[in-house]
Design an enzyme around this catalytic site. Structure first.
Site, PDB file in Angstrom:
ATOM      1  N   HIS A  35       0.842  -1.193   0.000  1.00  0.00           N
ATOM      2  CA  HIS A  35       0.000   0.000   0.000  1.00  0.00           C
ATOM      3  C   HIS A  35       0.882   1.250   0.000  1.00  0.00           C
ATOM      4  O   HIS A  35       2.068   1.183   0.299  1.00  0.00           O
ATOM      5  CB  HIS A  35      -0.913   0.009   1.225  1.00  0.00           C
ATOM      6  CG  HIS A  35      -0.136   0.021   2.503  1.00  0.00           C
ATOM      7  ND1 HIS A  35       0.263  -1.140   3.148  1.00  0.00           N
ATOM      8  CD2 HIS A  35       0.364   1.042   3.234  1.00  0.00           C
ATOM      9  CE1 HIS A  35       0.968  -0.823   4.216  1.00  0.00           C
ATOM     10  NE2 HIS A  35       1.048   0.496   4.299  1.00  0.00           N
ATOM     11  N   HIS A  51       5.767   6.068  -1.237  1.00  0.00           N
ATOM     12  CA  HIS A  51       6.533   4.840  -1.461  1.00  0.00           C
ATOM     13  C   HIS A  51       5.665   3.651  -1.088  1.00  0.00           C
ATOM     14  O   HIS A  51       4.616   3.799  -0.477  1.00  0.00           O
ATOM     15  CB  HIS A  51       7.818   4.834  -0.611  1.00  0.00           C
ATOM     16  CG  HIS A  51       7.548   4.703   0.848  1.00  0.00           C
ATOM     17  ND1 HIS A  51       7.158   5.781   1.635  1.00  0.00           N
ATOM     18  CD2 HIS A  51       7.571   3.618   1.674  1.00  0.00           C
ATOM     19  CE1 HIS A  51       6.964   5.365   2.864  1.00  0.00           C
ATOM     20  NE2 HIS A  51       7.208   4.056   2.932  1.00  0.00           N
TER      21      HIS A  51
END
Length: 198
Positions: free
Chosen positions: A49, A132
């Site tokens: 995620h 990220h």
């Protein structure tokens, strides 16, 4: 933990999730490293995620307060077009894949999420968003594995995709060596009005 003693707190974050084809594309790139780096603590692909706000441990009773304003926020924001791109490390211990694409829309959505969370009375660390996707954590004293994983992704350029939903995610409260398991507590289509409750 059993049904008679439900946990009083839950680890919560709000995130976007890449679609399965984007995850598979990245997993295929990483697959050779799974065998050469068996002592690395790899995140499960299904848990990959992009965190927009990490709320930490919250009282379970606080979670329902977040749902209506997050649903409204998701409905008001368009879906950013993103891709998984390259890699890097944090503190030599965490390897990650970078995010490319409509980062302005991503930052705008994250700012909205953080505002909603604060309005609900939840305190957040005031850290800048560094988009990220965390891939792996390495043991203390291992000074090479994270950088080797990141180096493998130097030339990686994934296909673009639309982030379709805003996810409210909870993790089990177990600690120790057991890996935390995450699940969607709710998810809302970006630019839509229907929700998926977990």
């Amino acid at each position: 933990m059993n049904e008679q003693n439900p946990p009083a707190t839950v680890r919560v974050f709000i995130a976007l999730a890449p679609p399965d084809p984007a995850k598979e594309e990245l997993a295929q790139e990483l697959r050779p490293l799974y065998g050469t780096h068996p002592h690395v603590r790899w995140n499960r692909v299904e848990d990959w995620h992009i965190t927009l706000a990490f709320l930490g441990e919250l009282p379970v009773r606080t979670v329902p307060l977040l749902r209506p304003p997050l649903a409204d926020l998701a409905a008001a924001h368009r879906s950013p077009r993103l891709s998984l791109h390259g890699g890097g490390t944090f503190d030599e211990r965490v390897a990650w894949s970078g995010i490319a694409g409509d980062l302005d829309a991503l930052h705008l959505l994250a700012a909205g999420v953080r505002s909603v969370v604060k309005d609900c009375g939840v305190t957040l660390e005031d850290r800048p968003l560094r988009p990220h996707l965390t891939l792996a954590r390495v043991r203390r004293g291992d000074h090479t594995s994270a950088s080797e994983i990141a180096a493998r992704l130097d030339g990686f350029r994934g296909h673009t995709w639309h982030a379709e939903r805003l996810h409210l995610v909870g993790g089990n409260a177990g600690r120790g060596q057991e890996q935390i398991r995450y699940r969607d507590m709710a998810a809302w289509p970006l630019g839509g009005t229907r929700s998926v409750e977990g």
